[in-house]
Design a protein around this motif. Structure first.
Motif, short mmCIF file in Angstrom:
data_model
loop_
_atom_site.label_atom_id
_atom_site.label_comp_id
_atom_site.label_asym_id
_atom_site.label_seq_id
_atom_site.Cartn_x
_atom_site.Cartn_y
_atom_site.Cartn_z
N MET A 247 11.86 -24.19 -16.36
CA MET A 247 13.14 -23.94 -15.48
C MET A 247 13.54 -24.80 -14.58
O MET A 247 12.70 -25.22 -13.75
CB MET A 247 13.28 -22.67 -15.08
CG MET A 247 14.62 -22.38 -14.64
SD MET A 247 14.79 -20.50 -13.97
CE MET A 247 14.78 -20.79 -12.43
N VAL B 77 15.86 -22.21 -19.83
CA VAL B 77 16.11 -20.62 -19.65
C VAL B 77 16.13 -20.05 -21.15
O VAL B 77 16.57 -18.78 -21.27
CB VAL B 77 17.50 -20.26 -18.88
CG1 VAL B 77 17.10 -20.63 -17.47
CG2 VAL B 77 18.69 -20.99 -19.56
N ALA C 149 20.84 -16.62 -16.06
CA ALA C 149 20.40 -17.49 -15.08
C ALA C 149 21.38 -18.05 -14.62
O ALA C 149 22.60 -18.01 -15.13
CB ALA C 149 19.50 -18.40 -15.78
N ALA D 132 16.71 -16.83 -12.24
CA ALA D 132 16.76 -16.41 -13.40
C ALA D 132 16.38 -14.83 -13.58
O ALA D 132 15.55 -14.46 -12.77
CB ALA D 132 15.47 -17.32 -14.51
#
Length: 151
Positions: A1, A106, A116, A131
């Motif tokens: 991420m 994500v 997110a 997230a």
């Protein structure tokens, strides 16, 4: 991420706002104001409804002179339009058919999207990232608000 300091992948996605459809480019919006890119899993689910309603109800004007919010999820334009109207959203819902969720990190292994939020500045750099932890609760938006107020 992606995390704070990372470059945000630019994207061009079709979306709906106020019953109209159009094209939305992250870099164009970020050049005018900070952008909150809010990924969500699916229209009309309770978790996503609570999340987008919290973003809708945020008092953005007390934090900054201008900000854009983009809701991003897979699905279809008509469903997004109905969901946006149902929640009376003041921001567009964009159709992610290009795997933008994967570019932001994500996308789950099964292809679904985690809830997110990313705050993107005028240089298209991520200034804040959050997230979903899987609990399904409405996220604490205070850290996002704090990040917005520092831009």
């Amino acid at each position: 991420m992606l995390d704070a300091g990372d470059a945000a992948p630019d994207f061009d996605l079709r979306g709906t706002a106020g019953g109209q459809t159009g094209a939305y480019r992250l870099s164009a919006a970020a050049g005018q104001a900070p952008v909150v890119v809010a990924f969500y899993a699916e229209d009309f689910t309770p978790r996503c409804r609570r999340y987008l309603a919290a973003l809708r109800d945020a008092d953005w004007d007390t934090l900054t002179d201008g900000i854009a919010v983009f809701g991003v999820a897979s699905g279809g334009m008509e469903t997004h339009r109905e969901f946006a109207a149902d929640l009376d959203l003041p921001f567009p819902l964009l159709v992610d058919h290009a795997g933008v969720d994967a570019q932001f990190g994500v996308q789950r292994p099964d292809g679904t999207t985690r809830r997110a939020a990313f705050l993107v500045d005028g240089r298209c750099r991520v200034q804040f990232a959050w997230a979903d932890d899987g609990t399904g609760t409405v996220p604490d938006l205070d850290p996002l608000f704090d990040a917005v107020s520092t831009l």
